[in-house]
Design a protein around this motif. Sequence first.
Motif, mmCIF file in Angstrom:
data_model
loop_
_atom_site.group_PDB
_atom_site.id
_atom_site.type_symbol
_atom_site.label_atom_id
_atom_site.label_comp_id
_atom_site.label_asym_id
_atom_site.label_seq_id
_atom_site.Cartn_x
_atom_site.Cartn_y
_atom_site.Cartn_z
ATOM 1 N N TYR A 126 0.832 -1.189 0.000
ATOM 2 C CA TYR A 126 0.000 0.000 0.000
ATOM 3 C C TYR A 126 0.872 1.246 0.000
ATOM 4 C CZ TYR A 126 -2.891 3.660 2.041
ATOM 5 O OH TYR A 126 -3.522 4.837 2.286
ATOM 6 N N CYS A 127 0.454 2.271 -0.742
ATOM 7 C CA CYS A 127 1.162 3.542 -0.725
ATOM 8 C C CYS A 127 0.179 4.659 -1.073
ATOM 9 C CB CYS A 127 2.341 3.541 -1.690
ATOM 10 S SG CYS A 127 1.871 3.438 -3.426
ATOM 11 N N LEU A 163 0.093 7.999 -3.451
ATOM 12 C CA LEU A 163 0.776 8.694 -4.530
ATOM 13 C C LEU A 163 -0.103 9.855 -4.967
ATOM 14 C CD1 LEU A 163 3.146 8.740 -6.555
ATOM 15 C CD2 LEU A 163 1.758 7.284 -8.038
ATOM 16 N N LYS A 219 -4.833 6.772 -2.702
ATOM 17 C CA LYS A 219 -4.483 5.505 -2.069
ATOM 18 C C LYS A 219 -4.344 4.451 -3.155
ATOM 19 C CE LYS A 219 -7.430 6.646 1.830
ATOM 20 N NZ LYS A 219 -8.707 6.301 2.479
ATOM 21 N N GLY A 265 -2.485 -4.815 2.634
ATOM 22 C CA GLY A 265 -2.683 -3.411 2.252
ATOM 23 C C GLY A 265 -3.979 -2.848 2.801
ATOM 24 N N GLU A 278 -3.744 -2.183 6.492
ATOM 25 C CA GLU A 278 -3.012 -0.955 6.826
ATOM 26 C C GLU A 278 -3.944 0.245 6.911
ATOM 27 O OE1 GLU A 278 0.688 0.293 4.983
ATOM 28 O OE2 GLU A 278 1.012 -1.792 4.398
#
Length: 91
Positions: free
Chosen positions: A32-33, A35, A39, A59, A62
Amino acid sequence: MEYLTLIKELEELATQLGIKIRYEKGNFEGGYCILKEQKILVVNKKLFDNRKTSVLAQGIAEIGIDDVFVKPIVRQYIEDENVRIAKEKNK
């Protein structure tokens, strides 16, 4: 529940949580990030289905699933994966 069905359930849950899922090639498993304030959950498309479900579950965990309805079998899978990963990290 079969892995393909679980993947679909996890993808729907991710969409419900406002997470965009991207299946990409590369030398990674995924995760998961955020950017540009979006999400994103990136999953290596070359992984076997059981690993894809694990990456998706981690992910989603999180972000948190406490405030949304999740089918009990899907919630149980996510919680079990988190326990399994935590045990692996503590070895």
